[in-house]
Design a protein around this motif. Structure first.
Motif, short mmCIF file in Angstrom:
data_model
loop_
_atom_site.label_atom_id
_atom_site.label_comp_id
_atom_site.label_asym_id
_atom_site.label_seq_id
_atom_site.Cartn_x
_atom_site.Cartn_y
_atom_site.Cartn_z
N TRP A 38 0.53 -1.55 -9.99
CA TRP A 38 -0.32 -0.65 -10.74
C TRP A 38 0.21 0.83 -10.72
CZ3 TRP A 38 -2.75 3.55 -9.02
CH2 TRP A 38 -3.88 4.20 -9.91
N ILE A 94 -0.23 -3.76 -20.77
CA ILE A 94 -1.57 -3.30 -20.93
C ILE A 94 -1.94 -2.02 -21.33
CG2 ILE A 94 -4.08 -3.21 -19.60
CD1 ILE A 94 -2.97 -5.47 -17.96
N LEU A 128 -8.09 -4.04 -14.44
CA LEU A 128 -6.78 -4.42 -14.52
C LEU A 128 -6.59 -5.96 -14.13
CD1 LEU A 128 -3.95 -3.62 -14.98
CD2 LEU A 128 -3.88 -3.05 -12.53
N THR A 129 -7.00 -6.48 -13.06
CA THR A 129 -6.82 -7.60 -12.43
C THR A 129 -7.31 -8.78 -13.45
OG1 THR A 129 -6.85 -7.00 -10.29
CG2 THR A 129 -7.03 -9.22 -10.71
N LEU A 187 -7.87 1.81 -19.07
CA LEU A 187 -8.14 2.20 -17.60
C LEU A 187 -8.67 3.63 -17.75
CD1 LEU A 187 -4.79 0.90 -15.81
CD2 LEU A 187 -7.18 -0.12 -16.09
N PHE A 234 1.86 -5.55 -16.25
CA PHE A 234 0.81 -4.38 -16.38
C PHE A 234 1.45 -3.23 -17.43
CE2 PHE A 234 -0.39 -4.69 -11.56
CZ PHE A 234 -1.03 -5.78 -11.93
N GLU A 282 -10.94 0.20 -10.65
CA GLU A 282 -10.32 0.12 -11.75
C GLU A 282 -9.23 -1.21 -11.71
OE1 GLU A 282 -6.67 2.85 -13.37
OE2 GLU A 282 -8.57 3.80 -12.67
N ILE A 283 -8.79 -1.31 -10.55
CA ILE A 283 -7.73 -2.35 -10.02
C ILE A 283 -8.26 -3.87 -10.10
CG2 ILE A 283 -6.06 -3.37 -8.47
CD1 ILE A 283 -5.49 -0.61 -7.59
#
Length: 274
Positions: free
Chosen positions: A93, A164, A187-188, A169, A161, A182-183
């Motif tokens: 990330w 994306i 994101l995940t 984000l 990543f 956020e992660i």
């Protein structure tokens, strides 16, 4: 005419692909065939028609407890994969969404560690494991396999990543999401296909690792790679028993790879020009 040429080319490529696939898979197939032979048949020479005996499997199970080695392989491969993901997701990330001037250098340095011969660091690693009490332990092997495969995991996740959009984000930050939120929550979930592909590939790599698993274990934490080598003795190689042990060792990973092949192909080609 153009269609005919295209069709012939497609057929030719298909036949070539099947031939290459059969050449690659034939050693595995012949190992499976040999496992159903007696020791006398196995040493007589090339023969693709086995007698169908299962005496080698019975002898293998009588000599060693297969399920003990199998459980060690599962714990070590799955454990090292989960630990690698826990480290690699935040690392990938930061490299994908907060790069610095040194990001590419760090990625290349991580990849370069895979080019070093493992035997070059065998002595210091063995001494460290001996002095810390990690020899022949699941914890020690899990940490070792995590470190071995971590560069590949970081590289693959970094690639996923990068696909994306960063605006998603940024929108999460504007809505008040913390860095951890956020992660974890943005994101995940979006990278689940890529993470799943990375997880599957890393399990396969960890399952097949032989150099370190054989040299850092004896009995307690020995996985299936050590299970195979136990059928090599000073008296010689017992080909039928060795083939039966190899078949039992690769069967779980072959089955997993067969059912997850689409996900693996998608993961290995992710980010390529579509």
């Amino acid at each position: 005419m153009a269609r005919a040429v295209s069709t012939r080319r497609t057929v030719a490529f298909t036949i070539a692909a099947w031939i290459i696939a059969l050449i690659i898979f034939f050693p595995i197939l012949y190992t499976i065939i040999t496992s159903f032979k007696s020791e006398t048949e196995a040493i007589q020479g090339f023969n693709i028609i086995p007698s169908g005996t299962v005496e080698s499997y019975a002898a293998v199970q009588a000599q060693s407890n297969y399920f003990k080695f199998f459980l060690n392989s599962v714990v070590i491969s799955v454990g090292s994969t989960l630990l690698a993901l826990a480290v690699a997701i935040p690392a990938a990330w930061s490299m994908a969404f907060s790069p610095t001037r040194r990001t590419k250098d760090i990625l290349m340095w991580m990849l370069s560690t895979k080019m070093m011969p493992a035997v070059a660091v065998l002595v210091p690693i063995y001494l460290i494991f001996r002095d810390t009490g990690l020899l022949d332990t699941r914890v020690g092997l899990t940490v070792m396999l995590t470190l071995i495969n971590l560069p590949i995991v970081v590289w693959m996740l970094y690639t996923y990543f990068r696909e994306i959009p960063g605006e998603i984000l940024e929108a999460a930050r504007m809505d008040g999401a913390s860095l951890w939120g956020e992660i974890v929550y943005v994101l995940t979930p979006m990278a689940v296909p890529g993470i799943a592909s990375t997880l599957l590939l890393n399990i396969i790599l960890a399952w097949n690792e032989a150099f370190w698993t054989i040299r850092l274990t004896t009995t307690n934490a020995a996985p299936l790679t050590a299970f195979i080598t136990s059928f090599s003795s000073p008296q010689g190689l017992f080909w039928a028993k060795l083939s039966a042990a190899s078949t039992l060792a690769i069967a779980p990973i072959l089955i997993m790879g067969w059912f997850s092949q689409k996900q693996l192909v998608r993961g290995l080609t992710f980010g390529a020009v579509k």
